[in-house]
Design a protein around this motif. Structure first.
Motif, PDB file in Angstrom:
ATOM      1  N   SER A  81       0.816  -1.220   0.000  1.00  0.00           N
ATOM      2  CA  SER A  81       0.000   0.000   0.000  1.00  0.00           C
ATOM      3  C   SER A  81       0.845   1.262   0.000  1.00  0.00           C
ATOM      4  CB  SER A  81      -0.936   0.005   1.207  1.00  0.00           C
ATOM      5  OG  SER A  81      -0.197  -0.080   2.417  1.00  0.00           O
ATOM      6  N   PHE A  82       2.133   1.136   0.321  1.00  0.00           N
ATOM      7  CA  PHE A  82       3.016   2.298   0.363  1.00  0.00           C
ATOM      8  C   PHE A  82       3.650   2.600  -0.996  1.00  0.00           C
ATOM      9  CE2 PHE A  82       2.607   1.677   4.850  1.00  0.00           C
ATOM     10  CZ  PHE A  82       2.863   2.913   5.429  1.00  0.00           C
ATOM     11  N   ARG A  83       3.277   1.836  -2.029  1.00  0.00           N
ATOM     12  CA  ARG A  83       3.889   2.075  -3.344  1.00  0.00           C
ATOM     13  C   ARG A  83       3.631   3.487  -3.846  1.00  0.00           C
ATOM     14  NH1 ARG A  83       1.878  -3.132  -6.689  1.00  0.00           N
ATOM     15  NH2 ARG A  83      -0.020  -2.524  -5.583  1.00  0.00           N
ATOM     16  N   SER A  84       2.486   4.068  -3.459  1.00  0.00           N
ATOM     17  CA  SER A  84       2.181   5.434  -3.906  1.00  0.00           C
ATOM     18  C   SER A  84       3.129   6.458  -3.299  1.00  0.00           C
ATOM     19  CB  SER A  84       0.729   5.795  -3.555  1.00  0.00           C
ATOM     20  OG  SER A  84       0.534   5.761  -2.150  1.00  0.00           O
ATOM     21  N   LEU A  85       3.852   6.065  -2.252  1.00  0.00           N
ATOM     22  CA  LEU A  85       4.801   6.977  -1.606  1.00  0.00           C
ATOM     23  C   LEU A  85       6.236   6.706  -2.035  1.00  0.00           C
ATOM     24  CD1 LEU A  85       3.400   7.112   2.051  1.00  0.00           C
ATOM     25  CD2 LEU A  85       3.203   8.854   0.277  1.00  0.00           C
ATOM     26  N   ASP A  86       6.408   6.034  -3.156  1.00  0.00           N
ATOM     27  CA  ASP A  86       7.758   5.712  -3.610  1.00  0.00           C
ATOM     28  C   ASP A  86       8.598   6.969  -3.794  1.00  0.00           C
ATOM     29  OD1 ASP A  86       9.684   3.689  -4.536  1.00  0.00           O
ATOM     30  OD2 ASP A  86       9.483   4.699  -6.474  1.00  0.00           O
ATOM     31  N   ALA A  87       7.984   8.042  -4.280  1.00  0.00           N
ATOM     32  CA  ALA A  87       8.723   9.295  -4.493  1.00  0.00           C
ATOM     33  C   ALA A  87       8.948  10.057  -3.193  1.00  0.00           C
ATOM     34  CB  ALA A  87       7.968  10.187  -5.482  1.00  0.00           C
ATOM     35  N   SER A  88       8.456   9.516  -2.085  1.00  0.00           N
ATOM     36  CA  SER A  88       8.608  10.185  -0.780  1.00  0.00           C
ATOM     37  C   SER A  88       9.416   9.330   0.190  1.00  0.00           C
ATOM     38  CB  SER A  88       7.230  10.486  -0.178  1.00  0.00           C
ATOM     39  OG  SER A  88       6.476  11.323  -1.015  1.00  0.00           O
TER      40      SER A  88
END
Length: 465
Positions: A81-88
């Protein structure tokens, strides 16, 4: 008396929202959400008031070990679920290590050492300067701030040595927009221009001990001035709505620039003080929005900055000079919004005074660790702010701190709730709600890293420049 007052507040919360808001009887989702949150807060306060003193002390206790475990999980393998925060990812490192440093805990979980974190941030550095959100990404000012702050928080020789200060300085200068084009700072090459860039740029320069004068020649002070709104707060860019995070960025940026008096400080203070909610003690990020735990830092640290620059604030008011010089004469306290006797603000009141010793008072004063209280004018209630985070935002079972009651905890809100608690504890002397065991180390209000880590880094860069 307490049970009667709690019942009265509860009854008022159960009335339709149009009885409590100037809504002309019109339904709105915002008002409904506000009523719902207030009902939850009143439930929490009513339960708290019914406890024994020992039970109250335990409820207010900062659950350090649980929060440490929560933040350590941020540095391990995260779920899909944390894939959307890859750029963070570099932000996640910062949120974790800063929160852990506030708790005075080990910065890495078992099986990991700090050099692994240093190596990750090193791989996020771009060959031409700046830091990206994760390895291989373009450099970004926000990610650069997070990476630098994380490395300074780690504070080891390898962490401080891995930063290419010269290339970072070149990157910062390249992000400045020409004053003839309106000034300001772009977040990345071809990116948006807003006040976050101004703050991140100056905070990075300050943490790395760089010369800020070339940056100040790019019209950024004028840009921040134009971002201040008619109601006193600061927006992302000129003509937008004032916001707590952007207000902090603008205020902290000008404090770092030594130009805080370029703002209309009385209007700014007026906006800020009206963002602390009288019932919960927490802060709103915008007018008529719900309180949120992260604003314990963004709004709370703004008061810490103002406290350090209080003479500038007084210079823009009509307060007589004798008060500004520390006179012991009494000054009539400011008019305060009437709050429920069952609210956090009334349970943990702050005495308003100017030029007189300040003190914690109220029915739960025994639960406050107070030493070397400050002298001056209390612009807000730091005890109520701490109560909001400790009573309403703390997950006492799984660990972590949250946005507001009923919302799962996360790394971001854990970091900024803890930083906000630290800011509130040190803004006017030392006032730790819940007793000495809750006391956190002092956080630098302009950079959001521990004071001692920042000073150690500046000492290192001074001798290695």
């Amino acid at each position: 008396h307490e049970s009667r007052c709690a019942k009265r507040v509860m009854d008022s919360c159960k009335r339709p929202f149009h009885d409590r808001f100037q809504s002309d009887g019109r339904w709105s989702r915002t008002a409904e959400d506000q009523v719902h949150l207030e009902d939850i807060v009143v439930d929490i306060l009513e339960e708290f008031q019914g406890k024994t003193e020992e039970e109250k002390r335990e409820t207010l206790r900062l659950k350090r070990n649980l929060h440490v475990n929560h933040l350590h999980r941020a540095l391990g393998k995260l779920p899909k679920s944390f894939r959307s925060l890859d750029a963070s990812r570099v932000w996640i490192v910062y949120w974790a290590v800063h929160g852990l440093s506030c708790l005075e805990a080990e910065l890495t979980p078992p099986g990991m050492d700090e050099d692994m974190l240093v190596d990750f941030v090193r791989r996020c550095q771009h060959p031409n300067g700046g830091i990206g959100g994760c390895p291989g990404h373009l450099p970004h000012l926000a990610a650069s701030y997070a990476g630098v702050a994380a490395l300074i928080t780690i504070g080891t020789e390898s962490a401080l040595a891995c930063m290419d200060r010269k290339k970072m300085e070149q990157f910062l200068l390249s992000m400045c927009r020409d004053p003839s084009e309106g000034g300001g700072v772009t977040m990345h090459e071809g990116g948006e221009i807003d006040i976050r860039g101004v703050y991140a740029m100056l905070a990075i320069a300050h943490m790395l001990g760089l010369d800020k004068r070339p940056l100040l020649e790019r019209g950024i002070v004028d840009f921040v001035q134009r971002c201040q709104t008619f109601d006193g707060g600061i927006a992302a860019e000129p003509t937008c709505e004032a916001h707590g995070g952007y207000t902090y960025c603008g205020l902290a940026a000008l404090a770092l620039a030594g130009k805080i008096d370029a703002l209309d400080l009385p209007r700014l203070v007026h906006w800020l003080v009206h963002k602390q909610d009288g019932l919960s003690g927490g802060f709103q990020g915008r007018t008529d929005k719900l309180v949120d735990g992260c604003y314990s830092w963004w709004q709370g640290a703004s008061f810490s900055i103002l406290q350090e620059h209080f003479a500038d604030y007084l210079a823009q008011t009509r307060v007589p000079t004798c008060f500004a010089e520390g006179s012991r004469q009494n000054l009539t306290p400011p008019a305060q919004e009437e709050v429920s006797e069952c609210s956090v603000a009334s349970m943990f009141p702050t005495e308003y005074s100017l030029g007189a010793k300040t003190s914690a008072s109220g029915p739960l004063q025994a639960l406050v660790h107070l030493s070397h209280p400050g002298e001056g004018f209390f612009l807000y209630n730091p005890l109520a702010q701490q109560a909001w985070s400790l009573l309403c935002c703390q997950d006492g079972e799984a660990g972590g701190l949250m946005d507001k009651p009923g919302v799962p905890p996360d790394f971001y809100h854990t970091c900024y709730n803890l930083a906000g608690i630290a800011a509130a504890q040190h803004v006017y002397g030392t006032q730790a709600l819940g007793g000495e065991t809750n006391l956190l180390p002092s956080v630098d209000p302009t950079t959001c890293v521990l004071q001692d880590r920042l000073q150690a880094a500046l000492h290192h860069f001074h001798h290695h420049s």
